[in-house]
Design an enzyme around this catalytic site. Structure first.
Site, mmCIF file in Angstrom:
data_model
loop_
_atom_site.group_PDB
_atom_site.id
_atom_site.type_symbol
_atom_site.label_atom_id
_atom_site.label_comp_id
_atom_site.label_asym_id
_atom_site.label_seq_id
_atom_site.Cartn_x
_atom_site.Cartn_y
_atom_site.Cartn_z
ATOM 1 N N LYS A 128 37.809 -43.177 39.463
ATOM 2 C CA LYS A 128 38.428 -42.465 38.265
ATOM 3 C C LYS A 128 37.866 -41.332 37.748
ATOM 4 O O LYS A 128 36.490 -41.649 37.535
ATOM 5 C CB LYS A 128 39.010 -43.488 37.156
ATOM 6 C CG LYS A 128 40.108 -43.098 36.545
ATOM 7 C CD LYS A 128 40.616 -44.141 35.589
ATOM 8 C CE LYS A 128 41.769 -43.977 34.629
ATOM 9 N NZ LYS A 128 41.831 -45.095 33.570
HETATM 10 O O1 G3P Z 1 43.811 -46.066 31.166
HETATM 11 C C1 G3P Z 1 44.064 -44.895 30.483
HETATM 12 C C2 G3P Z 1 45.142 -45.148 29.205
HETATM 13 O O2 G3P Z 1 46.127 -45.921 30.047
HETATM 14 C C3 G3P Z 1 44.868 -45.105 27.938
HETATM 15 O O3 G3P Z 1 45.719 -45.335 27.196
HETATM 16 O O4 G3P Z 1 46.514 -46.298 24.912
HETATM 17 O O5 G3P Z 1 44.182 -45.281 25.082
HETATM 18 O O6 G3P Z 1 46.015 -43.778 25.385
HETATM 19 P P1 G3P Z 1 45.558 -45.322 25.587
#
Ligand code: G3P
Length: 231
Positions: free
Chosen positions: A83
């Site tokens: 990633k």
């Molecule tokens: O893995 C990345 C992403 O899904 C992060 O989500 O909830 O931290 O915006 P969030």
């Protein structure tokens, strides 16, 4: 649309992989930083549990460092997808990693123009964060629709991965827009299970069946008769 779990937790992956609905997983530095234990062990175990692509993220800001970290992460398990955060350096690293046969999930993509660059650099997955767009009053569905349309218009084949899902409707919107993958935290995947009519329906079927005790005995007999005898 395939469903991935967005987590750094082995226990949560184990719980939800048992439902038989996961095709992969995504981790990120923030999610892994919440967990105890060696990150490499966690990533390897998640790879085994989901038996599909698992994104593990680089943290360097320079292309050389990203490539070195990406190769090291990829060596943890054959399911690891590197990633890489979107940036000039990230694009250069993605080109280098994909040229050498590594799969890349380019993350933190928030516009169709960024998605086009990520796809041209060779990313297998282009991750758009729905929740974080909605957080700043930019409609995530509109942005995601533009990304899907832009990448489907031709050119390199990248899969659109909807991330940062905050509720079940984000998953439904992503599927309706034609995203290939949505990655959701355990909480959202559990919310996707629930519907009051499902629970009420199961309760009613059980009660009606129990009202005829002879039916219970009949079913038990049927199950017993169908069992292959142990030799
Ligand atoms: O893995 C990345 C992403 O899904 C992060 O989500 O909830 O931290 O915006 P969030």
């Amino acid at each position: 649309m395939k469903l991935f779990i967005d987590t750094g937790s082995v226990a949560e992956t184990e719980e939800i992989a048992a439902w038989g609905v996961l095709s992969g997983a995504t981790t990120n530095p923030s999610l892994l930083a919440k967990e105890h234990g060696d990150p490499g062990d966690i990533i390897r175990r998640i790879c085994e549990l989901v038996d599909g692509p698992v994104s593990a993220e680089v943290v360097s800001s320079e292309p050389e460092g990203m490539v070195e970290e990406g190769k090291a992460l990829a060596s943890l398990h054959e399911h690891v997808v590197v990633k890489v955060p979107f940036s000039r350096a990230g694009l250069a690293a993605t080109r280098e990693l994909t040229t050498h046969g590594h799969r890349v999930n380019m993350t933190l993509v928030f516009s169709a123009s960024q998605a086009l660059l990520a796809a041209e650099a060779g990313a297998t997955y282009v991750s758009c964060f729905m929740g974080r767009l909605d957080d700043i009053s930019i409609g995530s569905a509109e942005v995601l629709a533009e990304i899907v349309a832009a990448l489907r218009a031709g050119g390199p084949e990248s899969q659109v991965l909807a991330a940062s899902l905050r509720h079940p409707m984000h998953a439904v919107v992503a599927a309706k827009l034609g995203c290939e993958v949505a990655t959701a935290p355990g909480k959202v995947l559990r919310q996707m299970l629930d519907h009051p009519l499902t629970e009420a329906g199961i309760e009613r079927f059980g009660a009606d069946w129990r009202a005829r005790p002879e039916f219970g005995a009949w079913l038990e007999g049927l199950v017993r008769s169908g069992k292959v005898p142990v030799s």
